[in-house]
Design an enzyme around this catalytic site. Structure first.
Site, mmCIF file in Angstrom:
data_model
loop_
_atom_site.group_PDB
_atom_site.id
_atom_site.type_symbol
_atom_site.label_atom_id
_atom_site.label_comp_id
_atom_site.label_asym_id
_atom_site.label_seq_id
_atom_site.Cartn_x
_atom_site.Cartn_y
_atom_site.Cartn_z
ATOM 1 N N ARG A 168 -67.397 54.825 -103.068
ATOM 2 C CA ARG A 168 -66.937 53.607 -103.725
ATOM 3 C C ARG A 168 -66.901 52.488 -102.693
ATOM 4 O O ARG A 168 -66.545 52.708 -101.543
ATOM 5 C CB ARG A 168 -65.538 53.795 -104.320
ATOM 6 C CG ARG A 168 -65.467 54.799 -105.448
ATOM 7 C CD ARG A 168 -64.052 54.882 -106.021
ATOM 8 N NE ARG A 168 -63.065 55.216 -104.999
ATOM 9 C CZ ARG A 168 -62.198 54.366 -104.480
ATOM 10 N NH1 ARG A 168 -62.214 53.092 -104.844
ATOM 11 N NH2 ARG A 168 -61.324 54.747 -103.569
ATOM 12 N N ARG A 172 -62.647 43.362 -104.185
ATOM 13 C CA ARG A 172 -61.453 42.738 -104.755
ATOM 14 C C ARG A 172 -61.734 41.266 -104.988
ATOM 15 O O ARG A 172 -62.070 40.539 -104.052
ATOM 16 C CB ARG A 172 -60.261 42.891 -103.814
ATOM 17 C CG ARG A 172 -59.860 44.330 -103.585
ATOM 18 C CD ARG A 172 -58.617 44.378 -102.722
ATOM 19 N NE ARG A 172 -58.313 45.737 -102.308
ATOM 20 C CZ ARG A 172 -57.410 46.040 -101.381
ATOM 21 N NH1 ARG A 172 -56.762 45.069 -100.767
ATOM 22 N NH2 ARG A 172 -57.187 47.300 -101.062
ATOM 23 N N ARG A 245 -68.740 64.294 -85.844
ATOM 24 C CA ARG A 245 -68.879 63.107 -84.998
ATOM 25 C C ARG A 245 -67.632 63.039 -84.124
ATOM 26 O O ARG A 245 -66.524 63.376 -84.554
ATOM 27 C CB ARG A 245 -68.983 61.828 -85.833
ATOM 28 C CG ARG A 245 -70.321 61.667 -86.501
ATOM 29 C CD ARG A 245 -71.449 61.415 -85.505
ATOM 30 N NE ARG A 245 -71.414 60.052 -84.969
ATOM 31 C CZ ARG A 245 -72.172 59.638 -83.961
ATOM 32 N NH1 ARG A 245 -72.983 60.479 -83.347
ATOM 33 N NH2 ARG A 245 -72.100 58.390 -83.545
ATOM 34 N N ARG A 276 -64.833 49.266 -82.828
ATOM 35 C CA ARG A 276 -63.664 48.409 -83.013
ATOM 36 C C ARG A 276 -62.837 48.342 -81.748
ATOM 37 O O ARG A 276 -62.947 49.181 -80.854
ATOM 38 C CB ARG A 276 -62.802 48.885 -84.175
ATOM 39 C CG ARG A 276 -62.333 50.313 -84.126
ATOM 40 C CD ARG A 276 -61.570 50.647 -85.407
ATOM 41 N NE ARG A 276 -61.123 52.029 -85.435
ATOM 42 C CZ ARG A 276 -60.327 52.531 -86.377
ATOM 43 N NH1 ARG A 276 -59.907 51.759 -87.362
ATOM 44 N NH2 ARG A 276 -59.951 53.799 -86.348
ATOM 45 N N GLU A 296 -63.206 51.641 -79.141
ATOM 46 C CA GLU A 296 -63.515 52.921 -79.778
ATOM 47 C C GLU A 296 -65.027 53.077 -79.902
ATOM 48 O O GLU A 296 -65.682 52.296 -80.597
ATOM 49 C CB GLU A 296 -62.853 52.965 -81.158
ATOM 50 C CG GLU A 296 -62.932 54.287 -81.864
ATOM 51 C CD GLU A 296 -62.077 54.289 -83.126
ATOM 52 O OE1 GLU A 296 -62.616 54.664 -84.189
ATOM 53 O OE2 GLU A 296 -60.887 53.912 -83.050
ATOM 54 N N TYR A 344 -62.079 65.828 -94.176
ATOM 55 C CA TYR A 344 -61.356 64.651 -93.712
ATOM 56 C C TYR A 344 -60.064 64.516 -94.501
ATOM 57 O O TYR A 344 -60.071 64.534 -95.729
ATOM 58 C CB TYR A 344 -62.199 63.385 -93.876
ATOM 59 C CG TYR A 344 -61.488 62.161 -93.355
ATOM 60 C CD1 TYR A 344 -61.541 61.853 -91.997
ATOM 61 C CD2 TYR A 344 -60.738 61.358 -94.197
ATOM 62 C CE1 TYR A 344 -60.870 60.754 -91.500
ATOM 63 C CE2 TYR A 344 -60.063 60.254 -93.704
ATOM 64 C CZ TYR A 344 -60.131 59.958 -92.356
ATOM 65 O OH TYR A 344 -59.456 58.880 -91.862
ATOM 66 N N ASP A 346 -56.578 62.004 -94.797
ATOM 67 C CA ASP A 346 -55.680 60.942 -94.389
ATOM 68 C C ASP A 346 -54.351 61.576 -94.006
ATOM 69 O O ASP A 346 -54.073 62.738 -94.330
ATOM 70 C CB ASP A 346 -55.463 59.944 -95.529
ATOM 71 C CG ASP A 346 -56.681 59.071 -95.777
ATOM 72 O OD1 ASP A 346 -57.382 58.760 -94.799
ATOM 73 O OD2 ASP A 346 -56.922 58.706 -96.938
#
Length: 376
Positions: A168, A172, A245, A276, A296, A344, A346
Site C-alpha cells: 500500500r 493523504r 538486509r 537517513r 544509516e 518483520y 513493528d
C-alpha cells in the site's frame, strides 16, 4: 537450576522473561551483546538518548498494549514527521497535501488527485515494484520519493523487487505530516534501556554470552528455552542461510545545538550512500548545547553480520518453512521474535506476539507453576 532460559534481551525476549518472572519463575536471560535491549537499545551520550540501532518510535492503536508498556515507563508525546531530501529538495512525509504542494504547487485535494491521475501508468498485474508504484502514484512520486531510497534499502533495482515491498502507498489528501495514524505514540522518556532493565528485574542477566557457543552448558541450566535469534543460525545454516538486509551505523557527536531540525531525514536520491540521518535529541525535544547524529547505511548480509530485514521472497519463504518444520519438532526450545520467526515486526506487534506466545507455550504450566509447578 532455572525454569526458563531466554536467549536475547530484546523486546520479545524481555516481555517473555517478565511474564515468566511475574509468575514466580526463575529466569536466566543471555545476550551475546554487551548490553541489554537488542536493537531497541538506547545509550545516553551528552544527556541524549541515542538509538544505537536506528530509530525506535513506539506507536499502537491498541490501548491494552500501550498500557502494558506504560507500567515500565512514561512516554513523551513525540510524533514522527520525517522529511525526505531529494538532491536538496525537501518533502514532507508521508505523502500528503504538504508533499503534493512541494512537488507541484497544488493547493486543493482535487488538484493533487488530478496530477496523480495524469501521471499514473495503469497496470492490471504489476510484475515488479516499479510497475506497481507507477500504476498507483505516477512518475514524480516514484522518481523523487520511492525509487532511490528503496533501491538503496534493498540493494536491488525496483524492476527486480516484488510489488509486495510496498503493498500500500498511503496517500493523504490532508495537510497532515503525522507519519502514523495510531492514537498512541511516543518514546520512553528515560530511554528504552531503562524499559528493558525494569522488565528484567528479578531475572539473572548474562551479557557478552554467545548462546550458540555455549549451548549445551546453558541448556542444562533450564527446563525450557526461548530462542529469539535467527532460526537458520540456530541450526548452523545447514539447510542454507536465509537472506536478510543488514544496516551499518555511523554515530557522530557535533558541537552544534541543532544539526538538521528534525529527528528523521530520509535521503531519497541514489547518489547519497546512506538512507537517513537521525538526530536523536529531537526525539525528546532536547535543548543540549551539542547534538548526536547517526547515518544509516543499508548493507548486504552474510552469516556473522547483524540481520535486520528478512527478504520474504518465495525462495526464502520455502526455506524458512523447512526450518520451521524442524523447530516445531523441538520439545524444549521455542522460537520467537523477528529473527526466530523470520518476519518483520513493528514494536507493537513484537509485544503482542510475545504475550500471545508466552500463553501458548507456558500459560497452563505457569498457572500450575504459581502453585509450585515448573515450565516444561
Amino acid at each position: 537450576m532455572y525454569d526458563l532460559l531466554v536467549v536475547g534481551s530484546g523486546l520479545f525476549g524481555s516481555v517473555v522473561a517478565f511474564e515468566a518472572r511475574r509468575r514466580g519463575k526463575r529466569v536466566l536471560v543471555v545476550d551475546k551483546r554487551d548490553h541489554l535491549g537488542g536493537n531497541c537499545f538506547t545509550q545516553r551520550i551528552e544527556g541524549i538518548d541515542v538509538h544505537r540501532y536506528g530509530a525506535h518510535i513506539f506507536r499502537t492503536s491498541d490501548r491494552a498494549i500501550w498500557d502494558y508498556l506504560r507500567q515500565f515507563c512514561e512516554f513523551n508525546h513525540f510524533v514522527n514527521s520525517p522529511v525526505a531530501n531529494y538532491k536538496g529538495e525537501l518533502y514532507n512525509m508521508p505523502f500528503n497535501m504538504n508533499t503534493f504542494n512541494q512537488l507541484w504547487g497544488v493547493v486543493t485535494p482535487a488538484e493533487a488527485r488530478a496530477r496523480i491521475e495524469a501521471q499514473r501508468v495503469p497496470c492490471a498485474s504489476p510484475r515488479n515494484l516499479e510497475e506497481h508504484v507507477l500504476s498507483l502514484v505516477g512518475r514524480d512520486v516514484y522518481e523523487k520519493l520511492v525509487r532511490g531510497y528503496t533501491e538503496k534499502q534493498w540493494g536491488r533495482p525496483c524492476t527486480e523487487l516484488p510489488p509486495s515491498v510496498m503493498r500500500r502507498i498511503p496517500l493523504r489528501f490532508t495537510y497532515d505530516n503525522n507519519y502514523f495514524n495510531d492514537p498512541y505514540q511516543g518514546i520512553p522518556m528515560e530511554g528504552y534501556a531503562v524499559v528493558m532493565q525494569r522488565m528484567l528485574e528479578g531475572c539473572e542477566l548474562r551479557l557478552s554470552t554467545d548462546y550458540l557457543a555455549h549451548r549445551s552448558e546453558l541448556d542444562a541450566l533450564a527446563d525450557a528455552v526461548v530462542y529469539t535469534g535467527a532460526i537458520d543460525g540456530f541450526y548452523g545454516y545447514d539447510l542454507g542461510p536465509l537472506e536478510y538486509r543488514s544496516l551499518r551505523f555511523e554515530h557522530e557527536t557535533l558541537d552544534v545545538d541543532n544539526y538538521q531540525g528534525v529527528a528523521v531525514m530520509n535521503f531519497n536520491d541514489a547518489d547519497t550512500p546512506y538512507t537517513r540521518i537521525i538526530e536523536h535529541k529531537h526525539f525528546a525535544f532536547g535543548t543540549q548545547p551539542v547534538t548526536v547524529v547517526s547515518r544509516e547505511y543499508p548493507a548486504g548480509w552474510q552469516p556473522g553480520d547483524d540481520p535486520y530485514y528478512p527478504i520474504n521472497d518465495r525462495r526464502n519463504a520455502a526455506l524458512y518453512a523447512r526450518y520451521r518444520e524442524r523447530a516445531d519438532a523441538q520439545s524444549r526450545v521455542r522460537f520467537g521474535g523477528r529473527l526466530g520467526e523470520y518476519r518483520y515486526y513493528d514494536m507493537q506487534d513484537t509485544v503482542k506476539s510475545a504475550l500471545a506466545k508466552y500463553e501458548e507455550w507456558f500459560g497452563a504450566e505457569s498457572d500450575a507453576g504459581d502453585r509450585g509447578g515448573r515450565i516444561r
